[in-house]
Design a protein around this motif. Structure first.
Motif, PDB file in Angstrom:
ATOM      1  N   GLN A  88       0.828  -1.206   0.000  1.00 35.77           N
ATOM      2  CA  GLN A  88       0.000   0.000   0.000  1.00 35.77           C
ATOM      3  C   GLN A  88       0.860   1.253   0.000  1.00 35.77           C
ATOM      4  O   GLN A  88       0.540   2.240  -0.671  1.00 35.77           O
ATOM      5  CB  GLN A  88      -0.933   0.013   1.221  1.00 35.77           C
ATOM      6  CG  GLN A  88      -1.995  -1.066   1.213  1.00 35.77           C
ATOM      7  CD  GLN A  88      -1.506  -2.370   1.844  1.00 35.77           C
ATOM      8  OE1 GLN A  88      -0.308  -2.539   2.077  1.00 35.77           O
ATOM      9  NE2 GLN A  88      -2.431  -3.290   2.096  1.00 35.77           N
ATOM     10  N   ALA A  91       2.272   1.814  -3.457  1.00 35.70           N
ATOM     11  CA  ALA A  91       1.226   2.367  -4.317  1.00 35.70           C
ATOM     12  C   ALA A  91       0.994   3.845  -4.019  1.00 35.70           C
ATOM     13  O   ALA A  91       0.830   4.660  -4.937  1.00 35.70           O
ATOM     14  CB  ALA A  91      -0.072   1.576  -4.131  1.00 35.70           C
ATOM     15  N   TRP A  92       0.991   4.205  -2.744  1.00 32.72           N
ATOM     16  CA  TRP A  92       0.818   5.619  -2.387  1.00 32.72           C
ATOM     17  C   TRP A  92       1.998   6.458  -2.853  1.00 32.72           C
ATOM     18  O   TRP A  92       1.825   7.620  -3.260  1.00 32.72           O
ATOM     19  CB  TRP A  92       0.650   5.768  -0.879  1.00 32.72           C
ATOM     20  CG  TRP A  92      -0.741   5.548  -0.382  1.00 32.72           C
ATOM     21  CD1 TRP A  92      -1.159   4.606   0.506  1.00 32.72           C
ATOM     22  CD2 TRP A  92      -1.907   6.289  -0.754  1.00 32.72           C
ATOM     23  NE1 TRP A  92      -2.516   4.709   0.703  1.00 32.72           N
ATOM     24  CE2 TRP A  92      -3.009   5.730  -0.047  1.00 32.72           C
ATOM     25  CE3 TRP A  92      -2.139   7.362  -1.614  1.00 32.72           C
ATOM     26  CZ2 TRP A  92      -4.301   6.213  -0.182  1.00 32.72           C
ATOM     27  CZ3 TRP A  92      -3.429   7.846  -1.749  1.00 32.72           C
ATOM     28  CH2 TRP A  92      -4.495   7.277  -1.037  1.00 32.72           C
ATOM     29  N   PHE A 217      -4.597   9.257  -8.209  1.00 29.69           N
ATOM     30  CA  PHE A 217      -5.375   8.200  -7.557  1.00 29.69           C
ATOM     31  C   PHE A 217      -5.506   6.985  -8.475  1.00 29.69           C
ATOM     32  O   PHE A 217      -5.487   5.847  -8.014  1.00 29.69           O
ATOM     33  CB  PHE A 217      -6.758   8.726  -7.185  1.00 29.69           C
ATOM     34  CG  PHE A 217      -7.468   7.877  -6.167  1.00 29.69           C
ATOM     35  CD1 PHE A 217      -6.975   7.757  -4.878  1.00 29.69           C
ATOM     36  CD2 PHE A 217      -8.628   7.203  -6.493  1.00 29.69           C
ATOM     37  CE1 PHE A 217      -7.624   6.972  -3.935  1.00 29.69           C
ATOM     38  CE2 PHE A 217      -9.282   6.411  -5.564  1.00 29.69           C
ATOM     39  CZ  PHE A 217      -8.773   6.294  -4.267  1.00 29.69           C
ATOM     40  N   GLY A 218      -5.615   7.233  -9.781  1.00 31.48           N
ATOM     41  CA  GLY A 218      -5.656   6.128 -10.727  1.00 31.48           C
ATOM     42  C   GLY A 218      -4.370   5.321 -10.694  1.00 31.48           C
ATOM     43  O   GLY A 218      -4.395   4.084 -10.727  1.00 31.48           O
ATOM     44  N   LEU A 221      -4.370   3.100  -7.563  1.00 35.03           N
ATOM     45  CA  LEU A 221      -5.226   1.927  -7.648  1.00 35.03           C
ATOM     46  C   LEU A 221      -4.635   0.854  -8.561  1.00 35.03           C
ATOM     47  O   LEU A 221      -4.699  -0.347  -8.257  1.00 35.03           O
ATOM     48  CB  LEU A 221      -6.616   2.336  -8.148  1.00 35.03           C
ATOM     49  CG  LEU A 221      -7.427   3.221  -7.194  1.00 35.03           C
ATOM     50  CD1 LEU A 221      -8.721   3.670  -7.853  1.00 35.03           C
ATOM     51  CD2 LEU A 221      -7.723   2.485  -5.896  1.00 35.03           C
ATOM     52  N   LEU A 224      -1.970  -1.028  -6.694  1.00 30.39           N
ATOM     53  CA  LEU A 224      -2.513  -1.998  -5.748  1.00 30.39           C
ATOM     54  C   LEU A 224      -2.847  -3.311  -6.453  1.00 30.39           C
ATOM     55  O   LEU A 224      -2.650  -4.397  -5.905  1.00 30.39           O
ATOM     56  CB  LEU A 224      -3.774  -1.436  -5.079  1.00 30.39           C
ATOM     57  CG  LEU A 224      -3.594  -0.375  -4.003  1.00 30.39           C
ATOM     58  CD1 LEU A 224      -4.957   0.020  -3.439  1.00 30.39           C
ATOM     59  CD2 LEU A 224      -2.684  -0.855  -2.876  1.00 30.39           C
ATOM     60  N   ALA A 225      -3.377  -3.211  -7.665  1.00 25.52           N
ATOM     61  CA  ALA A 225      -3.824  -4.400  -8.386  1.00 25.52           C
ATOM     62  C   ALA A 225      -2.686  -5.183  -9.025  1.00 25.52           C
ATOM     63  O   ALA A 225      -2.725  -6.422  -9.072  1.00 25.52           O
ATOM     64  CB  ALA A 225      -4.837  -4.000  -9.468  1.00 25.52           C
TER      65      ALA A 225
END
Length: 286
Positions: A88, A91-92, A217-218, A221, A224-225
């Motif tokens: 996480q 990703a951030w 934000f895209g 996400l 994360l995936a």
């Protein structure tokens, strides 16, 4: 014929586009589609704004790689994922840096920071081929330098911790990795088109949008995936910079995935947005 002009003005059919729930009626603001950018524009080479934009892309990609590679190395180094920011946090870091850097450079270069984004905008004729090639070169150079500075500061740790290089993870086929890169880049580039759509901004001015926010934000996400699959490339410059600096055979074996996948994803997003979302409506034959 009575009503024909109104029909054409509204476009294709006699109904205005749907409005989001809770918003006011369609505004009367006029919008004119800007002409497509010329394929070749040699005059740009004599403009300081052209070179300044390239420098901005270089610096933004440099900072992007520096921060994100260090974040990845910090997570890999920790013996326990609970003792660090984990997936996480990675990703951030990627999403947050894109948010910050697009915000800083959007007014200078458009804030691409990614050859796939540049390629998608080129297909949509938002910039010339001259500028697109220049941007891609500067992005790749910035990425190489950003990863290189990290290696210069932490040479041994960089080699031991993988240097943030993108590879298809064990247990996944190259086809799965390619698919992940295509879909991930589609999400990113489609978000870029939607967040920067001038027609939408003119029409929905009562719904203010800070473009870097949905873009960042895209990216968050998508990471994360797909971090468990490919480490998440969706940016050929990012993948190339880490691969050149880390320089292991596995990274080079998979490198084509991190170029072909993002370019296909960007092309699909550009086509979808331009043909489906922003299609020029058929005129009434009545």
């Amino acid at each position: 014929m009575e009503g024909k002009e109104e029909d054409v003005r509204l476009g294709a059919n006699k109904f205005t586009e749907r409005q989001p729930l809770g918003t006011a009626a369609q505004t009367d603001k006029d919008y004119r589609e800007p002409p497509p950018a010329p394929l070749f524009e040699p005059g740009e080479l004599h403009s300081w704004s052209f070179w300044r934009a390239g420098i901005a892309e270089f610096m933004a990609t440099f900072l992007f790689l520096y921060i994100t590679v260090l974040t990845v190395m910090g997570v890999v180094r920790s013996p326990s994922k609970c003792a660090t920011v984990g997936i996480q946090g990675i990703a951030w870091a990627f999403g947050g840096m894109i948010f910050a850097l697009v915000y800083c450079t959007a007014g200078i270069s458009g804030g691409h920071i990614n050859p796939a984004v540049t390629f998608g905008l080129l297909l949509a004729r938002k910039l010339s081929l001259t500028r697109a090639v220049f941007y891609m070169i500067m992005q790749c150079l910035g990425a190489i330098c950003g990863a290189g500075v990290v290696k210069g500061f932490q040479g041994h740790q960089y080699e031991v911790l993988g240097g943030g290089a993108n590879v298809v993870a064990a247990g996944y086929s190259k086809g799965v990795g390619l698919g992940a890169e295509i879909v991930g880049t589609f999400v990113l580039v489609y978000t870029v088109f939607s967040a920067t759509d001038a027609k939408r901004n003119a029409r929905d001015s009562h719904v203010p949008i800070l473009a870097p926010l949905p873009i960042g934000f895209g990216v968050f996400l998508v990471h994360l995936a797909t971090i468990p699959i490919t480490g998440t490339g969706i940016n050929p410059a990012r993948s190339l910079g880490a691969a050149i600096t880390y320089n292991i055979e596995h990274a080079w074996d998979d490198m084509w995935i991190f170029w072909v996948g993002p370019f296909i994803g960007a092309a699909l997003a550009a086509l979808y947005h331009q043909i489906v979302i922003r299609a020029i409506p058929f005129k009434s034959r009545a």
